[in-house]
Design a protein around this motif. Structure first.
Motif, PDB file in Angstrom:
ATOM      1  N   THR A 218      -0.630   5.569   9.144  1.00 22.50           N
ATOM      2  CA  THR A 218      -1.131   4.223   8.858  1.00 22.50           C
ATOM      3  C   THR A 218      -2.564   4.064   9.338  1.00 22.50           C
ATOM      4  O   THR A 218      -3.425   3.531   8.623  1.00 22.50           O
ATOM      5  CB  THR A 218      -0.235   3.166   9.535  1.00 22.50           C
ATOM      6  OG1 THR A 218       1.083   3.246   8.982  1.00 22.50           O
ATOM      7  CG2 THR A 218      -0.790   1.757   9.318  1.00 22.50           C
ATOM      8  N   ILE A 221      -4.914   5.738   6.949  1.00 22.77           N
ATOM      9  CA  ILE A 221      -5.109   4.954   5.719  1.00 22.77           C
ATOM     10  C   ILE A 221      -6.116   3.834   5.963  1.00 22.77           C
ATOM     11  O   ILE A 221      -7.037   3.602   5.171  1.00 22.77           O
ATOM     12  CB  ILE A 221      -3.761   4.374   5.231  1.00 22.77           C
ATOM     13  CG1 ILE A 221      -2.837   5.486   4.732  1.00 22.77           C
ATOM     14  CG2 ILE A 221      -3.991   3.342   4.122  1.00 22.77           C
ATOM     15  CD1 ILE A 221      -1.412   5.023   4.468  1.00 22.77           C
ATOM     16  N   LEU A 222      -5.967   3.138   7.080  1.00 23.46           N
ATOM     17  CA  LEU A 222      -6.858   2.016   7.384  1.00 23.46           C
ATOM     18  C   LEU A 222      -8.298   2.484   7.556  1.00 23.46           C
ATOM     19  O   LEU A 222      -9.237   1.841   7.072  1.00 23.46           O
ATOM     20  CB  LEU A 222      -6.380   1.299   8.653  1.00 23.46           C
ATOM     21  CG  LEU A 222      -5.031   0.575   8.548  1.00 23.46           C
ATOM     22  CD1 LEU A 222      -4.591   0.073   9.916  1.00 23.46           C
ATOM     23  CD2 LEU A 222      -5.104  -0.585   7.564  1.00 23.46           C
ATOM     24  N   TYR A 225     -10.008   3.492   4.203  1.00 18.29           N
ATOM     25  CA  TYR A 225     -10.392   2.375   3.343  1.00 18.29           C
ATOM     26  C   TYR A 225     -11.225   1.338   4.088  1.00 18.29           C
ATOM     27  O   TYR A 225     -11.390   0.217   3.617  1.00 18.29           O
ATOM     28  CB  TYR A 225      -9.142   1.753   2.712  1.00 18.29           C
ATOM     29  CG  TYR A 225      -8.604   2.623   1.601  1.00 18.29           C
ATOM     30  CD1 TYR A 225      -9.025   2.452   0.293  1.00 18.29           C
ATOM     31  CD2 TYR A 225      -7.711   3.665   1.874  1.00 18.29           C
ATOM     32  CE1 TYR A 225      -8.564   3.267  -0.718  1.00 18.29           C
ATOM     33  CE2 TYR A 225      -7.250   4.496   0.871  1.00 18.29           C
ATOM     34  CZ  TYR A 225      -7.676   4.293  -0.423  1.00 18.29           C
ATOM     35  OH  TYR A 225      -7.229   5.114  -1.426  1.00 18.29           O
ATOM     36  N   VAL A 227     -10.903  -0.464   6.702  1.00 18.76           N
ATOM     37  CA  VAL A 227     -10.267  -1.715   7.122  1.00 18.76           C
ATOM     38  C   VAL A 227     -10.453  -1.869   8.629  1.00 18.76           C
ATOM     39  O   VAL A 227     -10.050  -1.005   9.407  1.00 18.76           O
ATOM     40  CB  VAL A 227      -8.763  -1.724   6.766  1.00 18.76           C
ATOM     41  CG1 VAL A 227      -8.089  -2.970   7.333  1.00 18.76           C
ATOM     42  CG2 VAL A 227      -8.579  -1.654   5.257  1.00 18.76           C
ATOM     43  N   LEU A 321       0.557  -4.726   5.405  1.00 17.21           N
ATOM     44  CA  LEU A 321       1.257  -3.457   5.363  1.00 17.21           C
ATOM     45  C   LEU A 321       2.749  -3.737   5.441  1.00 17.21           C
ATOM     46  O   LEU A 321       3.189  -4.874   5.648  1.00 17.21           O
ATOM     47  CB  LEU A 321       0.811  -2.569   6.526  1.00 17.21           C
ATOM     48  CG  LEU A 321      -0.703  -2.390   6.690  1.00 17.21           C
ATOM     49  CD1 LEU A 321      -0.992  -1.488   7.884  1.00 17.21           C
ATOM     50  CD2 LEU A 321      -1.328  -1.816   5.449  1.00 17.21           C
ATOM     51  N   LYS A 623      -4.890  -1.417  -2.152  1.00 23.80           N
ATOM     52  CA  LYS A 623      -4.606   0.014  -2.098  1.00 23.80           C
ATOM     53  C   LYS A 623      -3.939   0.393  -0.788  1.00 23.80           C
ATOM     54  O   LYS A 623      -2.996   1.190  -0.769  1.00 23.80           O
ATOM     55  CB  LYS A 623      -5.908   0.805  -2.278  1.00 23.80           C
ATOM     56  CG  LYS A 623      -5.700   2.306  -2.392  1.00 23.80           C
ATOM     57  CD  LYS A 623      -4.899   2.672  -3.622  1.00 23.80           C
ATOM     58  CE  LYS A 623      -4.711   4.174  -3.757  1.00 23.80           C
ATOM     59  NZ  LYS A 623      -3.879   4.533  -4.914  1.00 23.80           N
ATOM     60  N   VAL A 624      -4.394  -0.195   0.318  1.00 22.04           N
ATOM     61  CA  VAL A 624      -3.791   0.088   1.621  1.00 22.04           C
ATOM     62  C   VAL A 624      -2.340  -0.371   1.635  1.00 22.04           C
ATOM     63  O   VAL A 624      -1.461   0.327   2.161  1.00 22.04           O
ATOM     64  CB  VAL A 624      -4.610  -0.598   2.739  1.00 22.04           C
ATOM     65  CG1 VAL A 624      -3.837  -0.610   4.050  1.00 22.04           C
ATOM     66  CG2 VAL A 624      -5.937   0.127   2.936  1.00 22.04           C
ATOM     67  N   SER A 625      -2.063  -1.543   1.061  1.00 17.39           N
ATOM     68  CA  SER A 625      -0.681  -2.031   0.991  1.00 17.39           C
ATOM     69  C   SER A 625       0.190  -1.074   0.185  1.00 17.39           C
ATOM     70  O   SER A 625       1.328  -0.775   0.566  1.00 17.39           O
ATOM     71  CB  SER A 625      -0.646  -3.422   0.364  1.00 17.39           C
ATOM     72  OG  SER A 625      -1.339  -4.355   1.158  1.00 17.39           O
ATOM     73  N   SER A 628       0.799   2.051   2.196  1.00 20.21           N
ATOM     74  CA  SER A 628       1.771   1.759   3.247  1.00 20.21           C
ATOM     75  C   SER A 628       3.190   1.792   2.676  1.00 20.21           C
ATOM     76  O   SER A 628       4.113   2.341   3.287  1.00 20.21           O
ATOM     77  CB  SER A 628       1.482   0.386   3.861  1.00 20.21           C
ATOM     78  OG  SER A 628       2.454   0.041   4.828  1.00 20.21           O
TER      79      SER A 628
END
Length: 726
Positions: A218, A221-222, A225, A227, A321, A623-625, A628
């Protein structure tokens, strides 16, 4: 190219500008939209991208003709001419010669060009990066290279090149014990990429932990992108009220319309803690209704230009997420001071309509207000009220209701809202709206470990549609209001129509499947899809396939400043089929909504740049969602699998085929080499066909030839849209 050369080339129409999209399933393929956005410009190979990454705004040029490729159709050999006329054979060889001429001679005649244009593949190359939208951060693994002063970093995202990392930047014992780091996930940032190298140069930003675990995956991923999930700084927290528990100053209440004694309530997911919106509905003596949408007045707490506003504008959106939320604003605002919690006075912006029972708007009011929600309802609780119109509900069947109001009063308000919402919805689709909702995967988590224990797809109920209709109505009304007030400053949201060429390809594919869809407009498409869904046992599967196919050519909706896009035709929202639309209803989680609130309050600000950032952050958050969800689904399969499910064939390739796993509405690509004993592919015209031979369950049993997959609808074979047991 230099910036000056690019500027001149764009003015003369010799260069093309657009956002680079790299195919995640085939990283050698990349695209940018054409200048008129009717089709895509194709860039073949990594070299053509010239070190640009996915999402970057780039400029491309056509390479010289001698570098173009020729897609040569087969020329008949002397042994393959039976039944073919001499003139046809001569045409084949003339066509071949013409193609060679065009490739090697840029001054070819029109006749030669016309003969060969169908088979020439123009080559493009990136010559300038206008804006690096990609974060240049990526997760992946380190590989030790003996006798090299650097390690090789292999990104998990194959659209990013492999990266050389100096050993001095690697963990201290990496050279001695490289195997200890084989499964360790790192975040790397690209710091340079020489023009003459296939490899970028980078530095390790962070060691995340072992791959395959929820937390490190996770975090990766953050970071990829961009975040921001850091804690809010003391400077930001210093912008919040300090006199807690906070209450609304009396002088502020006097400036607003006081609605605290009205029957106002919230309807949200059961787990929601940031309650943006509330609803009200009361019948008037003349038989009409007063309907209100009340939105948290976040702009009261987020003063323009201070540290809190700066971080909110930078984050631009909350990111949801599976197991956590990355808030745009500190939790004191999200979950307390701005959240429309029940039995608590809250500051709001309201849109109040006088409406006829069929949803016709007779009068409209915008303004700042103060409310006190009488009850917090979940979607399921609201649904139970809708499904039992005659039932008398007891107080115990609902959450605590404010003594000023009764359960019956709330029940009747919801029934009235439901009836009006149904009329509004019906009228929207009569007016040409399009619905392409795709089911979302939801998980139940172990409260202690936060690991997935089960999953299902969300069900869109009448209560969801009730809230959706009034939020859409409020957003559309606000869009018209702010545009009329601030035609040069209004922050609006457009949805461009899909690319014509891609929609025509979808129509052709659907025709091959036996489905006739009308793509002439959003409304025509919606009407034809509803006709095709049917009502048999596979109607849901058919709906998912058609929805998925028709969603692919669709463009994303975008924020824009009205003063920058002068042509009002470009303001339109394709799916909603309305001339003006904006976001007003979720200021706790979207900075764009705060800007719209400020415009409603007659505040002036420059919105063009922030519109662009909001677009980027909203796309990244989506995209992050999704990633996740993919991560948790993979973990769920790992922990609870193997899972047996029917799958629907979506597309057939030469070495793989795409399916929707029906039970979970998850799209997957199945690679034949991994799962099958053997497979056979052939192309019949435009039709792609796979014959699958599955591995036997035991060594003594013969392989099983199960089915033939095609992109058409044969009599005795599985086809796109069929179901397979996988």
């Amino acid at each position: 190219m230099t910036a000056e050369e690019v500027s001149r080339g764009l003015e003369r129409g010799e260069l093309y500008q657009g956002q680079l999209r790299i195919n995640p399933k085939k990283f050698t393929d990349a695209f940018i939209p054409s200048h008129d956005d009717t089709h895509d410009i194709y860039l073949e190979g990594i070299a053509a991208r010239n070190r640009a990454l996915n999402g970057d705004i780039v400029v491309v040029q056509i390479l010289p003709p001698e570098q173009w490729k020729v897609n040569t159709p087969p020329v008949r050999s002397d042994t393959d001419t039976e039944g073919v006329s001499e003139s046809e054979i001569q045409k084949d060889h003339k066509r071949m010669a013409a193609q060679k001429n065009v490739v090697h001679h840029s001054c070819a005649t029109d006749e030669v060009k016309q003969m060969s244009q169908f088979s020439l593949l123009l080559e493009y190359q990136v010559v300038y990066i206008i804006e690096k939208k990609h974060s240049r951060a990526v997760t992946g693994f380190l590989k030790f290279l003996p006798e090299k002063p650097f390690a090789l970093f292999s990104p998990m995202d194959h659209r990013v090149p492999r990266i050389n990392i100096p050993l001095t930047n690697c963990p201290a014992d990496f050279s001695l014990h490289p195997s200890s780091y084989a499964k360790v996930l790192f975040v790397c940032r690209i710091i340079d990429w020489p023009a003459d190298s296939n490899f970028a140069l980078g530095e390790l930003a962070k060691s995340l932990g072992e791959a395959g675990e929820i937390q490190p995956e996770t975090e990766g991923i953050l970071m990829e992108y961009d975040v921001d999930f850091s804690e809010f700084s003391d400077e930001v927290l210093g912008c919040l009220p300090t006199n807690l528990p906070w209450s609304i100053p009396p002088e502020e209440i006097r400036k607003r319309r006081d609605l605290r004694r009205e029957c106002i309530f919230t309807i949200d997911p059961a787990s929601a803690r940031d309650l943006d919106d509330a609803l009200s509905c009361k019948q008037l003596p003349d038989g009409n209704f007063e309907v209100g949408v009340h939105i948290a007045d976040v702009s009261y707490f987020v003063e323009e230009g201070n540290a809190l506003d700066a971080i909110a504008s930078q984050r631009a959106t909350s990111v949801y997420l599976v197991h956590m939320v990355i808030p745009m604003l500190p939790r004191l605002l999200c979950e307390e001071l701005c959240s429309l919690n029940p039995h608590t006075d809250r500051l709001t912006f309201s849109v109040i309509w006088k409406m006829s029972p069929d949803g016709k708007i007779l009068d409209e009011w915008f303004g700042r207000s103060v409310i006190c929600s009488c009850v917090k309802l979940s979607y399921d609780q609201a649904q139970s009220l809708i499904e039992a119109p005659e039932k008398i509900f007891s107080a115990e069947e609902l959450p605590t209701v404010d003594p000023l109001h009764t359960v019956d009063e709330i029940h009747q308000a919801i029934l009235n809202l439901h009836a009006i919402a149904q009329n509004l919805r019906a009228q929207r689709f009569i007016n040409g709206a399009l619905k392409l909702n795709q089911p979302k995967l939801c998980f139940t988590l172990n409260k202690e470990t936060m690991m997935p224990q089960g999953c299902s797809t969300d069900e869109h109920k009448d209560s969801n549609e009730l809230v959706e209709e009034f939020m859409l109505l409020a957003n559309m009304a606000t869009a018209n209001h702010v545009y009329q007030s601030f035609p040069d400053l209004a922050l609006l949201r457009c949805h461009p129509p899909p690319k014509t060429k891609l929609m025509e390809e979808v129509k052709e594919l659907c025709t091959q499947l036996g489905f006739d869809i009308d793509i002439s407009s959003a409304g025509a498409l919606n009407k034809s899809l509803n006709t095709l869904y049917g009502d048999d046992e596979f109607h849901a599967a058919r709906r998912d396939v058609l929805t998925n196919l028709c969603s692919r050519p669709m463009k994303i909706a975008l924020y824009f400043c009205a003063g920058i896009l002068k042509d009002t035709e470009l303001f339109k929202h394709y799916a909603l089929n309305v001339p003006f639309y904006t976001h007003f209803t979720s200021p706790i989680r979207r900075h764009a909504d705060i800007i719209v609130h400020r415009l409603l309050a007659s505040s002036l600000m420059e919105v063009g740049k922030q519109a662009s950032l909001c677009n980027d952050k909203k796309t990244a958050a989506k995209k992050v969602s999704e990633l996740s969800t993919d991560l948790f689904f993979g973990m769920f399969v790992k922990e609870c699998g193997p899972l047996d499910s029917m799958a629907i064939v979506m597309g057939v390739l030469d070495k793989a085929f795409d399916v929707i796993v029906w039970k979970f509405r998850v799209q997957k690509r199945i690679y034949c080499k991994v799962s099958l004993s053997s497979f056979h592919h052939r192309k019949v015209g435009k039709k792609s066909e796979l014959r699958l031979v599955w591995k036997p369950k035991d060594q003594e049993s013969p392989p099983i030839e199960q089915v033939r997959l095609q992109n058409t609808r044969p009599c005795t074979s599985a086809y796109v849209g069929d179901t397979l047991q996988l």
